[in-house]
Design an enzyme around this catalytic site. Structure first.
Site, PDB file in Angstrom:
ATOM      1  N   ARG A 176       0.818  -1.218   0.000  1.00 10.21           N
ATOM      2  CA  ARG A 176       0.000   0.000   0.000  1.00 10.21           C
ATOM      3  C   ARG A 176       0.853   1.271   0.000  1.00 10.21           C
ATOM      4  O   ARG A 176       0.512   2.269   0.621  1.00 10.21           O
ATOM      5  CB  ARG A 176      -0.973   0.001   1.186  1.00 10.21           C
ATOM      6  CG  ARG A 176      -1.911  -1.200   1.226  1.00 10.21           C
ATOM      7  CD  ARG A 176      -2.803  -1.278  -0.002  1.00 10.21           C
ATOM      8  NE  ARG A 176      -3.630  -2.485   0.021  1.00 10.21           N
ATOM      9  CZ  ARG A 176      -3.339  -3.611  -0.630  1.00 10.21           C
ATOM     10  NH1 ARG A 176      -2.246  -3.683  -1.374  1.00 10.21           N
ATOM     11  NH2 ARG A 176      -4.129  -4.660  -0.567  1.00 10.21           N
ATOM     12  N   SER A 226     -11.676  -1.654   2.434  1.00  9.79           N
ATOM     13  CA  SER A 226     -10.958  -2.011   3.663  1.00  9.79           C
ATOM     14  C   SER A 226     -10.431  -0.738   4.322  1.00  9.79           C
ATOM     15  O   SER A 226      -9.656   0.002   3.715  1.00  9.79           O
ATOM     16  CB  SER A 226      -9.788  -2.945   3.352  1.00  9.79           C
ATOM     17  OG  SER A 226     -10.257  -4.162   2.826  1.00  9.79           O
ATOM     18  N   GLU A 296      -5.843   2.418   5.810  1.00  9.27           N
ATOM     19  CA  GLU A 296      -5.522   2.264   4.389  1.00  9.27           C
ATOM     20  C   GLU A 296      -6.149   3.406   3.605  1.00  9.27           C
ATOM     21  O   GLU A 296      -5.626   3.870   2.611  1.00  9.27           O
ATOM     22  CB  GLU A 296      -6.056   0.918   3.894  1.00  9.27           C
ATOM     23  CG  GLU A 296      -5.751   0.618   2.451  1.00  9.27           C
ATOM     24  CD  GLU A 296      -6.117  -0.813   2.079  1.00  9.27           C
ATOM     25  OE1 GLU A 296      -6.859  -0.985   1.094  1.00  9.27           O
ATOM     26  OE2 GLU A 296      -5.664  -1.740   2.774  1.00  9.27           O
TER      27      GLU A 296
END
Length: 303
Positions: A176, A226, A296
């Site tokens: 990420r 998410s 995230e």
């Protein structure tokens, strides 16, 4: 509005119908929260993007780049300055086993284009509700796949407003994260290198992943997917569920009953509600398991 006079300057680059004034960001992001942006512009080519960045820097006006807003939370105070929304840059071209997609192209559309040309390797992205630019920015992934597995190179605007090409290695793609994120570059396009496959098998894989996503994720509610990164050695959803937080809510925001890794908007949430739920989850999981959860989702704007 602090930057009211900037409207006439934007008109040197855009038609009136490409500029939105005081537009609620809740209309532009999947979470359906967020206050007004002073200006939101919709460029249709790279030249407009570069000119906008140059004008903002020249006049000391803050700016921020977004795609289709699938991985964003905008605070209730909104965004000062200019939001540059890249959704109109969405061309997809297939040549041999390579797919070149502009930054605003939806991952689902790129996945379909690959499948239609009997190319395999990008099925994992069929249900990610993001754009190519955002996917490169954060090295998006799902179902054991991620951008770093398939990307060949990306065109980006660097911090001097030059258009440069970064190889897969140059992009420094990690979990990420990417060089683009660290350096503040703007993705213009990405070229994916895929493999020739059998269309029936590719379609079957896409159908299977779509079914799994629909069964396990709370797609009926606005969210940013998410909410948290996966801590090494743990499953985020299980940590949150084992902390007794499934269904926990503040105002209109809640931890999903269907998948504890998702914070959702039940219909009338403010960004403040969402951020308070996120903070509570982080605090409780840290207290119970000693594990720090990091978001995230990107959080931008003013309180």
């Amino acid at each position: 509005m602090k930057y009211k006079g900037f409207y006439n300057i934007l008109l040197s680059v855009y038609k009136e119908n490409q500029i939105e004034i005081d537009t609620l960001m809740s209309k532009h992001i999947y979470f359906k929260v967020g206050g007004p942006a002073d200006f939101l512009v919709n460029p249709v080519n790279v030249e407009q993007v570069v000119k906008t960045i140059n004008l903002c820097k020249e006049h000391n006006v803050p700016y921020i780049i977004i795609g289709n807003g699938s991985n964003l939370i905008v605070r209730d105070g909104g965004i000062r300055g200019v939001v540059i929304k890249l959704c109109a840059l969405n061309s997809i071209k297939v040549k041999g086993n390579e797919v070149k997609a502009d930054c605003g192209a939806l991952l689902s559309d790129v996945s379909k284009a690959a499948a239609n040309n009997k190319l395999t390797g990008f099925e994992f992205a069929c249900g990610i509700p993001g754009s190519i630019g955002g996917a490169v920015f954060m090295n998006a992934g799902a179902y054991d796949g991620e951008m770093s597995y398939v990307i060949k190179e990306a065109e980006v605007i660097d911090d001097s407003e030059n258009l440069i090409t970064l190889s897969k290695e140059d992009l420094e793609l990690g979990y990420r994260t990417s060089k683009v994120m660290k350096a503040g570059y703007v993705v213009v396009s990405a070229t994916l290198k895929l493999q020739h496959g059998i269309k029936e098998k590719i379609d079957d894989r896409i159908s299977e992943l779509t079914r799994r996503r629909e069964e396990k994720q709370p797609l009926e509610f606005p969210s940013a997917g998410s909410t948290f990164k996966r801590p090494e050695g743990y499953f985020t959803g299980k940590l949150i569920q084992d902390s007794g937080l499934k269904g926990f809510s503040i105002g209109g925001a809640a931890v999903s009953e269907k998948h504890s890794g998702f914070v959702i908007n039940k219909g009338n949430a403010t960004a403040k509600d969402v951020l308070e739920v996120i903070a509570h989850v982080q605090r409780v999981v840290k207290e119970k398991f000693g594990v720090e959860l990091h978001t995230e989702v990107r959080i931008i704007g003013e309180d």
